[in-house]
Each structure stands twice: as structure tokens, then as C-alpha cells.
Design a protein around this motif. Structure first.
Motif, short mmCIF file in Angstrom:
data_model
loop_
_atom_site.label_atom_id
_atom_site.label_comp_id
_atom_site.label_asym_id
_atom_site.label_seq_id
_atom_site.Cartn_x
_atom_site.Cartn_y
_atom_site.Cartn_z
N ARG A 47 0.80 -1.31 0.00
CA ARG A 47 0.04 0.20 -0.06
C ARG A 47 0.83 1.34 -0.11
O ARG A 47 0.70 2.19 -0.65
N SER A 48 1.77 1.35 0.77
CA SER A 48 2.71 2.36 0.90
C SER A 48 3.35 2.54 -0.54
O SER A 48 3.55 4.00 -1.05
N ILE A 118 14.55 2.14 2.54
CA ILE A 118 15.82 1.42 2.30
C ILE A 118 16.24 0.32 3.11
O ILE A 118 16.91 -0.61 2.86
N GLU A 119 15.44 0.38 4.18
CA GLU A 119 16.00 -0.90 5.10
C GLU A 119 15.35 -2.39 4.52
O GLU A 119 15.96 -3.15 4.72
N ARG A 120 14.34 -2.06 3.79
CA ARG A 120 13.64 -3.34 3.29
C ARG A 120 14.63 -4.02 2.18
O ARG A 120 14.53 -5.06 1.93
N ASP A 146 9.88 6.83 1.92
CA ASP A 146 10.25 7.83 2.78
C ASP A 146 11.39 8.71 2.68
O ASP A 146 11.86 9.25 3.59
N GLU A 147 11.91 8.73 1.31
CA GLU A 147 12.87 9.70 1.02
C GLU A 147 12.21 10.93 0.16
O GLU A 147 11.22 10.69 -0.31
N PRO A 148 13.01 11.93 -0.14
CA PRO A 148 12.32 13.10 -0.87
C PRO A 148 12.00 12.78 -2.25
O PRO A 148 12.92 12.01 -2.96
N ALA A 149 10.96 13.09 -2.60
CA ALA A 149 10.40 12.37 -4.17
C ALA A 149 11.39 13.06 -5.20
O ALA A 149 11.18 14.53 -5.08
N SER A 150 11.98 12.44 -6.11
CA SER A 150 12.73 13.12 -7.09
C SER A 150 12.49 11.87 -8.34
O SER A 150 13.53 10.87 -8.22
N ILE A 151 11.51 11.92 -8.95
CA ILE A 151 11.53 10.89 -10.05
C ILE A 151 12.61 10.82 -11.16
O ILE A 151 12.72 9.97 -12.12
#
Length: 643
Positions: A47-48, A118-120, A146-151
Motif C-alpha cells: 500500500r505504501s 531503504i532498510e527493506r 520515505d525519501e524526498p521524491a525525485s522521479i
């Protein structure tokens, strides 16, 4: 140079149409069922990731595993824990290994990879970076929700945040493992059992001391002897130490009487079960922790000197510490000696002194072989396996000659010079009495050396602890991160020294309290006075007698002599009684053995030694038990001039 010409398919919005679709691979991971609910964790991660996707992006593949994040990248996706959750409604196209394989394809199904955090991907910084680099070489970026979005791809801010999170993830994993390990240590040192109760014990459970865990029904357990199975454990150790029986022979005895010796699984005894039982130190009454350690998902044995023992016994012992230590040495002492009660069914030549003869120069067991003389007569020999072409052998004993001795020469020495005189002879009591003082002095000397060594170790630990206290005082009120880290290291080292001290103090106390073995010359009086009993017996009876007396021989080529040891144990009368009752025993041999009064022997205490000082001691690494050190009735003599 070195980077494939592959670009990210970023969404492009126009006035006439929607964004261009971008296929994405979803990467998820959760730990084992024992630590959390995999279905709930995976559902949350899916879902995330779906909520994070920019317009036009869609999930083209689901790659997830149920395993630890500390596993190396190459070892991922090797388990099968995921199979029980395939019916939970979460699609799966593979695991980490499948994702990497697909990424290296000429036309992969996805242009980017996304995970919840990133831990996953991995809780180890090295493996997380390795995954990131493997994907980037294929032009595939790795995103975290959970990081700053930058596609557009990785930028300076994303790298900074990601590296900090990766470092924190690895620190958290290591800290959690350290605290869990120390918690389990304290749990064991306090006498609480971990895992199932060993065979011979039952677990008495008490509510968990933490109220919150007690409210959930959690308990802790201590060990108490099982009145039915506890004596079985004691008997197994007695067979192993006093009788020097193999694991196979012990298993056969247990299986022969299932009513007296109930099997752990309720069905039958297995050699592996007996071997595990003999290795378990909890039967000494001490709680022992840290005998195995997992690395890369596999358990490996830990050296015995690194085990964590409780300072003192915390539950009733089924065997004493000395007996358990002796049982651990039996395997090396026995070598490949076969018990008489478990004969082999394999074809081939039988050597009656197999594994009983050693070379005095190098202490190796001498191997049986045969040669044919010029007259066609076949002779059996025992030769030393020393190989001058082997660098290790040549370095250890550079002047080692070829050593061999004929079997009939050894058997003559055993029969006419040893058994007929020292075991069944008229003057055996006088010969034994002359050896007892030397044996007692040797035992006292060995005991004093061991006690001095333990006290020296305690003195070393005391000096080390004093040094740690001095270092801690010099830090004063310094609260800098470096000082705090140094304090933590000092405390950890102090804990290690404490565990080492308590273990040595327990050994010293046990050594001081152990009673010296009794010497009972009257034990020999229970044997008959005979002659030629070994010389006239058939090979099967010879083998049984040699095994019953635990014969060991040390051959000296320089002087053409052999030093022979024989031991009377509680199994000796049992073997003699079995020989009398065996219908295959010929009448002459039975008549010779009949005066032995096997029933009277069974009531005789064990404990006498005849130990000549004319030979070198066995080396520690491959040493059979020297006669007399454990209180058995043992005889020894030297003599042989082989032709």
C-alpha cells in the motif's frame, strides 16, 4: 563508458494526453513469522508503494521475501518461508534473486524499483549499496517511499538521506543483536533454560517476571530431573566413560530394552540422539549458553572455551563435571576401535589389535597389514603410518624410521608376559603393590599442575580487571561520544572477564572438592589364577577379552619393547559372564574363565593402577586416558623383544 545506454521512462504530461506509463518493480521484505506478522507487513509495504507512485507509474512486478535483512545479497531468496503465504492474496513474481536476474535481462519488465524504505532492501549497508550499484549499472534507479521524491533520479539530498538511514539501519540491527545476546546471557546465568528440556529433565514453568509478559501468558522454565528418564542419562554416561563404549554400542543397549530405556521420541533410539546427549553440558547441573552461533543463516559450533557457563550449578546434575569432561575425550581416545558386542558385517581382513597399538616415537596408531614370506607364509604386521614424504610428518619427526612389528610377536607378549603374569598370574598382587606409590605420586603431581594453572589464570584476570578500573577512573566526567564509546568497551570487556573468572573458579572448586581415585589392590583377587588363557582362546574370545580389559600398547622400536596397559571396569565382569553364557564359547575356554565368579566381580569397587614410568606420556591432542587417572583398576607392564 561502462554504463548501458538506458534511460528512465519519466512521465511526460501533455495538453492532449495522460502521462506516459512507467513500469515499476515493487521490492518488499519482512522477517520471519516468529518476529512479526508477514502478511500484515507485506500488505502495508504494498500500500505504501502504491500510494507513492507518481501519475502514470504502475507496478509491473512484485518481488518479496520472508527472511532476515542481514543476509548477504548473493544468499537472498534461498529459503521457502514465503510459500505458506502465497494464498494470502499478495502477488509474487519472485524474490531478490529473481529481481536481479530480470534487471540484467536485455529488455527488463520494469524501469525502476521502489521499496517502502531503504532498510527493506537490506539492513546491512554493504549489501544495500551493492544492490543499488547492480541496478544502477543497468540504468534502473532504486526509490524509497520515505525519501524526498525525485522521479528524475538520485540527487545529492537523496544520497545524503539514504546513506544516513542505511547507517542507522545497520547500527540498529547490530545494537539489537548485541542487546538480545546479552539478555540471553543473563537469562542463562540466572539458571533459566532456553529451548526444550533435554532428555532426562522436565521443565518447571513459572510466570514471566515482567508483568506485561506474564499477562500474555509468557513463562520461564527451570530444569528438574525426570524420575524415569534421568537415570537413563546417568547410565549412558557410565557406559561411555567407564566402559569406553562407542555410540553405536550404547544405542544398541538402549534399543534392546525399550521398557527400561524409553526413547526420546517414543519410538527408537538413534546414534545421533545418543551423540547429542553425550555432548550436552546441561547434564552437569550448569546452565550453558552459546554452544552454536548462526552465520549467514546457518548454525556453526562454537569452541568450548567460548561457551558461557553459569557461575554455579543451577539445577540438579545427572552427571558430575569430571564425568562429562571424560565423555568428551572418549571419542578421540577410541579412534575407530570397534566394540566386541557390535561386530562388523563387512567383508575383509580382521586385525585383532586394531587401534590398540601406538608408535612410541610419534604416538600415532599403528595400522594392520600383512606380508607373505618367501616360503608362502602370511604374517600380519602393525606399521606406523608416519610418511617421510608428508611435510607435516617430516617436520614433526625428521628422523622417524620405518616402524613395524608382527602381530604374533605382540600377542605372545600379551599372553605370556602380560596376561599370564600381571592379570592372571600368582604374583600379580606383589607386582601391583610396587606400582601403586608411583601412580599416586603422578596423580598428585598432575592435580597440583592443574590447580596452579587455574590460579595463574585467576591472577591474570585480576590484573586485567584492575587495569580496566584504572582506565575507567581516568575518564573522569568526560561525556564526549568517544569517552562514552570507550566506557562501553570497558564494560563489555569487564563482563567477559567476569564470565571467565566464574568459570575458572567453578573448575577450581570442583578440582579441590574432587576425591582422589581409590586404590584397591584386592580387586585383582576377584580374577582367577590362570595360564595361557589368551594364547589358547579362539580369535573371537581374544578380541572380547582385549576389549573387556581395554588393552592399549605402546611399541618402542629402539629397544624392541612394548608397554601394555589393561583396565578393569564394571563392564569387565559383564563381558566375562557373557562369554560363559555364549553357546559359541568352547568348553576349554569356558572352563578357564569359570572361576572368575562374575557375580562377585559385579559387586567389587573399581580403582587400582599399575603404571610404569618407562614410557613417554601420550600427547594431549590424541591421548587415550592414561591408566589410573579416573579410578579404574588398571595394569601395565613393559617387555618385548620381537624377532
Amino acid at each position: 563508458m561502462g554504463t548501458p545506454a538506458r534511460t528512465i521512462l519519466t512521465p511526460i504530461t501533455t495538453a492532449t494526453g495522460p502521462a506516459e506509463p512507467v513500469p515499476v518493480a515493487l521490492l518488499a521484505r519482512t522477517s520471519t513469522l516468529a518476529l512479526q506478522d508477514p502478511v500484515a507487513s507485506l500488505s502495508r509495504q504494498v500500500r505504501s508503494c502504491q500510494a507513492w507512485l507518481p501519475p502514470g507509474w504502475y507496478i509491473a512486478g512484485y518481488y518479496w521475501d520472508i527472511e532476515s535483512g542481514g543476509i548477504d545479497l548473493e544468499a537472498r531468496s534461498q529459503g521457502s518461508a514465503y510459500q505458506q503465504f502465497l494464498q494470502a492474496g499478495i502477488p509474487r513474481d519472485g524474490g531478490m534473486a529473481d529481481l536481479l536476474t530480470e534487471a540484467e535481462a536485455p529488455l527488463p519488465r520494469f524501469a525502476a524499483v521502489v521499496c517502502e524504505d531503504i532498510e527493506r532492501s537490506a539492513r546491512d549497508t554493504f549489501n544495500a549499496l551493492k544492490l543499488e550499484k547492480k541496478l544502477s549499472r543497468q540504468g534502473i534507479p532504486l526509490f524509497a517511499t520515505d525519501e524526498p521524491a525525485s522521479i528524475e533520479g538520485i540527487n545529492a539530498t537523496t544520497v545524503l538521506v539514504r546513506r544516513v538511514k542505511q547507517g542507522v539501519a545497520e547500527w540498529y540491527r547490530l545494537q539489537l543483536k548485541e542487546k538480545a545476546w546479552k539478555g540471553l546471557q543473563e537469562h542463562s546465568l540466572a539458571g533459566w533454560n532456553i529451548g526444550f528440556a533435554p532428555y532426562g529433565y522436565t521443565a518447571v514453568r513459572t510466570p514471566h517476571p515482567a508483568p506485561a509478559k506474564a499477562a500474555l501468558g509468557r513463562t520461564k522454565s527451570r530444569l528438574v530431573p525426570d524420575p524415569e528418564r534421568g537415570p537413563v542419562v546417568t547410565q549412558i554416561f557410565e557406559w561411555r566413560t567407564a566402559g569406553k563404549l562407542s555410540v553405536r554400542a550404547i544405542t544398541g543397549r538402549l534399543a534392546a530394552d525399550p521398557a527400561a530405556y524409553p526413547a526420546p521420541d517414543g519410538n527408537r533410539w538413534h546414534p545421533s540422539t545418543v551423540a547429542d546427549l553425550l555432548r550436552n553440558p546441561k547434564y552437569t547441573g550448569y546452565m550453558v549458553f552459546g554452544r552454536t552461533r548462526k552465520t549467514g543463516g546457518r548454525a556453526y559450533p562454537v569452541p568450548r572455551d567460548q561457551w558461557i557457563w553459569s557461575p554455579a550449578p543451577v539445577h540438579p546434575a545427572l552427571v558430575d563435571r569430571a564425568t562429562w569432561d571424560e565423555a568428551q575425550r572418549i571419542g578421540g581416545e577410541r579412534g575407530n576401535t570397534r566394540d566386541a558386542e557390535t561386530p562388523t558385517s563387512q567383508p575383509g581382513r580382521r586385525y585383532i589389535l586394531r587401534s590398540m597399538v601406538r608408535c612410541r616415537i610419534c604416538q600415532r596408531r599403528m595400522c594392520g597389514t600383512w606380508r607373505t614370506s618367501s616360503t608362502g607364509t602370511r604374517y600380519v604386521y602393525y606399521r606406523c603410518p608416519h610418511d617421510p614424504a608428508n611435510p607435516r610428518h617430516a617436520a614433526a619427526h625428521p628422523d622417524h624410521p620405518h616402524v613395524s612389528v608382527r602381530e604374533d610377536t605382540l600377542m605372545d607378549a600379551l599372553s605370556f608376559q602380560f596376561f599370564d603374569r600381571y592379570v592372571f598370574g600368582h604374583d600379580r598382587a606383589e607386582l601391583l603393590a610396587a606400582q601403586i606409590p608411583a601412580t599416586a605420586a603422578g596423580q598428585a603431581e598432575a592435580r597440583a599442575r592443574q590447580e596452579a594453572h587455574l590460579r595463574a589464570e585467576l591472577a591474570r584476570i585480576e590484573v586485567a580487571e584492575a587495569g580496566l578500573i584504572t582506565e575507567l577512573q581516568e575518564l573522569g566526567s568526560d561525556t564526549s561520544p568517544a569517552a562514552q564509546a570507550y566506557r562501553a568497551r570497558i564494560r563489555a570487556r569487564n563482563a567477559d572477564l567476569y564470565n571467565e573468572r566464574t568459570s575458572i573458579e567453578a573448575k577450581l572448586t570442583e578440582l579441590e572438592q574432587a576425591a582422589p581415585p581409590d586404590n584397591d589392590p584386592g580387586l585383582l583377587d576377584q580374577l582367577p589364577v590362570l595360564s595361557r588363557v589368551l594364547a589358547d582362546a579362539p580369535d573371537r574370545i581374544k578380541a572380547a577379552l582385549l576389549t573387556a580389559f581395554q588393552v592399549q600398547a605402546l611399541y618402542n622400536k629402539d629397544t624392541d619393547q612394548v608397554t601394555i596397559w589393561a583396565t578393569l571396569t564394571e563392564d569387565t565382569p559383564r563381558t566375562i559372564a557373557a562369554l560363559l553364557e555364549d553357546p559359541r564359547t568352547d568348553n576349554d575356554t569356558a572352563a578357564l574363565l569359570a572361576p572368575a565368579a562374575a557375580s562377585q566381580l559385579e559387586r567389587t569397587p573399581i580403582g587400582v593402577v599399575m603404571d610404569p614410568r618407562s614410557c613417554l606420556p601420550w600427547p594431549r591432542t590424541r591421548r587415550p586416558r592414561i591408566p589410573g587417572q579416573q579410578g579404574d583398576c588398571e595394569l601395565a607392564a613393559a617387555g618385548l623383544n620381537p624377532s
